[in-house]
Design a protein around this motif. Structure first.
Motif, short mmCIF file in Angstrom:
data_model
loop_
_atom_site.label_atom_id
_atom_site.label_comp_id
_atom_site.label_asym_id
_atom_site.label_seq_id
_atom_site.Cartn_x
_atom_site.Cartn_y
_atom_site.Cartn_z
N GLU A 151 -11.17 33.76 73.75
CA GLU A 151 -12.58 32.91 74.56
C GLU A 151 -13.61 34.15 73.41
OE1 GLU A 151 -12.60 32.28 78.27
OE2 GLU A 151 -11.40 30.38 78.46
N ALA A 152 -13.19 35.50 74.07
CA ALA A 152 -14.41 36.48 73.82
C ALA A 152 -14.77 36.75 71.76
CB ALA A 152 -13.89 38.07 73.72
N ALA A 153 -13.50 36.17 71.28
CA ALA A 153 -13.43 36.09 70.16
C ALA A 153 -14.18 34.99 69.40
CB ALA A 153 -12.45 35.85 69.18
N VAL A 154 -14.32 33.36 70.19
CA VAL A 154 -15.43 32.32 69.56
C VAL A 154 -16.90 33.47 70.48
CG1 VAL A 154 -16.58 30.97 70.52
CG2 VAL A 154 -13.83 30.99 69.98
N GLU A 155 -17.09 33.61 71.51
CA GLU A 155 -18.44 33.60 71.83
C GLU A 155 -19.41 35.08 70.92
OE1 GLU A 155 -21.92 34.56 73.86
OE2 GLU A 155 -20.20 33.56 74.61
N ARG B 87 -18.50 35.30 57.56
CA ARG B 87 -17.64 34.58 57.74
C ARG B 87 -16.16 34.60 58.92
NH1 ARG B 87 -15.38 37.85 53.12
NH2 ARG B 87 -16.12 39.16 53.48
N ALA B 88 -15.93 34.33 58.95
CA ALA B 88 -14.45 34.09 60.54
C ALA B 88 -12.85 33.83 59.23
CB ALA B 88 -15.17 32.51 61.41
N VAL B 89 -12.58 34.51 59.59
CA VAL B 89 -11.01 34.99 59.00
C VAL B 89 -10.68 35.10 59.87
CG1 VAL B 89 -9.83 36.24 57.11
CG2 VAL B 89 -12.01 36.52 56.86
N VAL B 90 -9.80 33.38 60.30
CA VAL B 90 -8.56 33.29 61.24
C VAL B 90 -7.19 32.77 60.94
CG1 VAL B 90 -8.54 31.92 63.36
CG2 VAL B 90 -10.93 32.06 62.00
N HIS B 91 -6.21 33.56 61.36
CA HIS B 91 -4.94 33.31 61.28
C HIS B 91 -4.62 32.17 61.81
CE1 HIS B 91 -0.83 33.49 62.11
NE2 HIS B 91 -0.61 34.91 61.24
N GLU B 92 -3.87 31.01 60.65
CA GLU B 92 -3.02 30.22 61.08
C GLU B 92 -3.04 29.56 62.02
OE1 GLU B 92 -0.22 29.70 57.73
OE2 GLU B 92 1.26 30.74 59.10
N ASP B 93 -2.13 30.61 63.37
CA ASP B 93 -1.99 30.22 64.33
C ASP B 93 -3.16 29.59 65.27
OD1 ASP B 93 0.69 31.07 63.31
OD2 ASP B 93 0.69 32.36 64.49
N VAL B 94 -3.75 30.11 64.87
CA VAL B 94 -5.03 29.54 66.05
C VAL B 94 -6.36 29.12 65.35
CG1 VAL B 94 -4.74 31.41 67.32
CG2 VAL B 94 -6.13 31.89 66.04
N TYR B 95 -6.08 28.48 63.98
CA TYR B 95 -7.12 28.18 63.40
C TYR B 95 -7.69 26.75 63.95
CZ TYR B 95 -10.07 26.81 58.40
OH TYR B 95 -10.42 26.44 58.58
N ASP B 96 -7.08 26.04 63.86
CA ASP B 96 -7.19 24.11 63.74
C ASP B 96 -8.12 24.99 65.54
OD1 ASP B 96 -6.26 23.52 61.81
OD2 ASP B 96 -4.97 22.96 62.62
N GLU B 97 -7.88 25.02 66.64
CA GLU B 97 -8.14 26.17 68.42
C GLU B 97 -9.75 26.37 67.79
OE1 GLU B 97 -7.04 27.40 71.98
OE2 GLU B 97 -5.79 27.83 70.90
N PHE B 98 -9.90 27.60 66.22
CA PHE B 98 -10.65 28.41 66.90
C PHE B 98 -11.95 27.32 66.13
CE2 PHE B 98 -13.87 30.93 64.26
CZ PHE B 98 -13.87 31.89 64.76
N VAL B 99 -11.97 26.76 65.37
CA VAL B 99 -12.84 26.38 64.29
C VAL B 99 -13.30 25.25 65.94
CG1 VAL B 99 -13.39 24.01 62.64
CG2 VAL B 99 -11.79 25.67 61.69
N VAL C 233 -9.76 37.16 63.18
CA VAL C 233 -9.34 36.64 64.58
C VAL C 233 -7.98 36.78 64.75
CG1 VAL C 233 -9.43 34.79 65.75
CG2 VAL C 233 -11.43 35.37 65.11
N ALA C 234 -7.07 37.72 65.15
CA ALA C 234 -6.15 37.26 64.95
C ALA C 234 -5.41 36.63 66.31
CB ALA C 234 -5.41 39.34 65.54
N ALA D 178 -18.84 30.36 57.80
CA ALA D 178 -17.10 29.53 56.60
C ALA D 178 -16.28 29.68 57.29
CB ALA D 178 -17.44 30.70 55.42
N VAL D 179 -15.40 29.56 58.07
CA VAL D 179 -13.88 29.36 58.88
C VAL D 179 -13.09 29.08 57.44
CG1 VAL D 179 -12.30 29.35 60.65
CG2 VAL D 179 -15.14 28.91 60.88
N ILE D 180 -12.59 30.75 57.27
CA ILE D 180 -11.78 30.87 56.10
C ILE D 180 -9.84 31.09 57.00
CG2 ILE D 180 -10.49 31.91 54.32
CD1 ILE D 180 -13.31 32.89 54.20
N GLU D 181 -9.35 30.39 57.16
CA GLU D 181 -7.61 30.42 57.19
C GLU D 181 -6.73 31.45 56.64
OE1 GLU D 181 -3.87 27.61 59.25
OE2 GLU D 181 -5.53 26.58 57.47
N VAL D 182 -6.29 32.40 57.05
CA VAL D 182 -5.50 33.09 56.63
C VAL D 182 -3.92 32.80 57.69
CG1 VAL D 182 -6.75 34.83 55.43
CG2 VAL D 182 -6.02 35.28 57.82
N SER D 183 -2.74 33.97 56.88
CA SER D 183 -1.11 33.21 57.26
C SER D 183 -0.86 34.86 57.70
CB SER D 183 -0.35 32.97 56.21
OG SER D 183 -0.53 34.56 54.66
#
Length: 482
Positions: free
Chosen positions: A265-269, A288-300, A258-259, A390-395
């Motif tokens: 919303e589409a990504a979450v769905e 595994r959801a590999v999520v950029h740090e800018d949207v990580y907390d919101e995505f979780v 998830v960039a 599993a949600v993983i944060e990346v930069s």
């Protein structure tokens, strides 16, 4: 409870030689909903002999005639769709909507290969002489063994049987014992559609008993298997020992990246549907959801809300997620929840069994989300085969792709982004047989190849579409001088 289902050998439903039966359990209630005969190794040998005996005549049957039987099979299956879907739900546990969609998939597969049978042929090439003709022809392998899993108990048998028969092979199908009813319905429809005796045979029973015969028998020319990587590796080694053609599709640990530019919303769905649909019991499930740090907390937070919004219960009721197929599968998922906690991942939601009384008898588990997952944790590396994300944060994207690839599997992978450069970088570099953009990891088109890299596949032949035709045929080159 209906009478025990027999095995199908040489055009007849018969009892197994053992005389033994075993029950089929509804995973939502624990109720026994059917019985099957437990075939022996000698039963598997009889089925292979019947297939071998029918092979020459079936191979000589014109493609359009074979296709007509497949199309009629699809029509008969469509007429029984509601009943077969209910059987699928009672045996495997997925929701009735999911089961109905899977039965329709099987119908579509038989219609597709019914038409493909008309065009199976070869190619004409330019020869080096004016008095020479050069062409190729596709010929059936002969007799093939098809070994299928419980998680898609009608779609996977359909996408193996239909191309095998369309190309002139005869077959022995062994479905998983916990959900045999839907594949039995296929065999019944094939027989009613006019399939000659011996062309398709059906044996139920223990994989440890039947597997060696189906993979090692000298008259078996090809083996197609779908299941776990551990079992598939053994099947491949066993079947390939005498140079049989082998195709194994196995496990997955599928990521969705998830960039920051993604349609959030589409990504979450898509991640939620990919992780928790069919109770996470899909080789292409998003684990595994590999999520950029800018949207990580919101995505979780958002994906946890999605998980908590799902209703869990019997697939025959109006629910979003059914039970695990067996008590062992449930126990395995709960063990992974404990492992993730012990490794330091944060349990955001789920992680246990539903508390209501109606769920007590079934193999139910809550949709589960873990945050603060590191890519070296077992929860991020091993196939759970349950509704655990599993949600993983990346930069950045480079780190996201590195994390996506840092597992032994390589089946399906997706990215959500509105950046064209990120799209191409991901599809070029991700190590997966299926790469998707702005789409969930689950769900496949039936007319394109399907298969994985690394531990997800034997990396020999793909399934579905023209790739299945290639697997089930040998190519002969013909030089004609005149």
């Amino acid at each position: 409870m209906p009478p025990a289902s027999g095995i199908y050998v040489d055009g007849e439903w018969v009892e197994s030689s053992t005389g033994e039966t075993t029950g089929v359990e509804d995973p939502a209630t624990g109720e026994t909903v059917g019985e099957i005969h437990v075939a022996s190794a000698s039963d598997a040998e009889r089925a292979i002999e019947a297939a071998v005996g029918a092979q020459a005549e079936w191979a000589a049957t014109p493609g359009p005639e074979r296709g007509a039987i497949l199309r009629r099979t699809g029509e008969l299956l469509a007429e029984r769709k509601d009943g077969v879907a209910e059987t699928l739900t009672r045996e495997e546990g997925k929701t009735l909507a999911e089961a109905s969609g899977e039965v329709q998939r099987a119908v579509d597969i038989f219609h597709y290969y019914g038409e493909k049978a008309r065009e199976i042929g070869g190619t004409v090439k330019a020869a080096s002489s004016s008095e020479k003709r050069l062409r190729t022809e596709k010929e059936p392998l002969g007799t093939v063994s098809l070994i299928t899993p419980w998680n898609y108990p009608i779609a996977i048998p359909a996408w193996k049987l239909a191309p095998a028969l369309a190309t002139g092979n005869t077959a022995v199908l062994k479905p998983a014992t916990v959900a045999p009813g839907p594949s039995r319905a296929i065999v019944e429809c094939l027989a009613e559609a006019g399939l000659p005796a011996g062309v398709a045979n059906y044996v139920t029973g223990s994989g440890s008993e039947l597997g060696p015969v189906l993979t090692e028998h000298e008259d078996v020319d090809g083996v197609s298997f779908t299941g776990s990587t551990v079992v598939g590796t053994g099947v491949y080694q066993s079947a390939a020992a005498d140079m049989k053609r082998v195709q194994c599709e196995m496990g997955g640990k599928n990521p969705t990246v998830v960039a920051p530019s993604a349609d959030f919303e589409a990504a979450v769905e898509a991640v939620g549907a990919g992780a928790f649909g069919v109770t996470g019991q899909a080789c292409t499930a998003c684990s595994r959801a590999v999520v950029h740090e800018d949207v990580y907390d919101e995505f979780v937070s958002a994906v946890a809300d999605y998980a908590e919004s799902l209703t869990v219960g019997s697939g025959l009721d109006d629910v979003d997620m059914g039970p695990h197929v067996t008590a062992d599968e449930l126990e395995s998922t709960l063990e992974y929840v404990d492992i993730a906690r012990d490794e330091g991942a944060t349990l955001v939601t789920g992680g246990g069994r539903p508390s209501d009384d109606d769920a007590a008898a079934g193999h139910f588990v809550e949709p589960t989300v873990f945050a603060d997952v590191e890519s070296d944790m077992r929860i991020a590396r091993e196939e759970v085969f349950g509704p655990v994300l599993a949600v993983i944060e990346v930069s950045d994207l480079d780190e996201a792709i590195a994390v996506a690839n840092d597992v032994e599997f390589g089946l399906s992978a997706s990215i959500f982004t509105q950046d064209l450069s990120e799209t191409h970088a991901f599809t070029d570099r991700v190590e997966a047989g299926v790469a998707k953009v702005n789409e969930k990891t689950t769900g496949l088109e039936l007319h394109v190849p399907f298969g994985g890299y690394k531990g997800s596949s034997t990396n020999t032949y793909r399934e579905q579409g023209d790739a299945a035709i290639d697997f089930f045929t040998s190519t002969k080159t013909v030089y004609l001088n005149y």
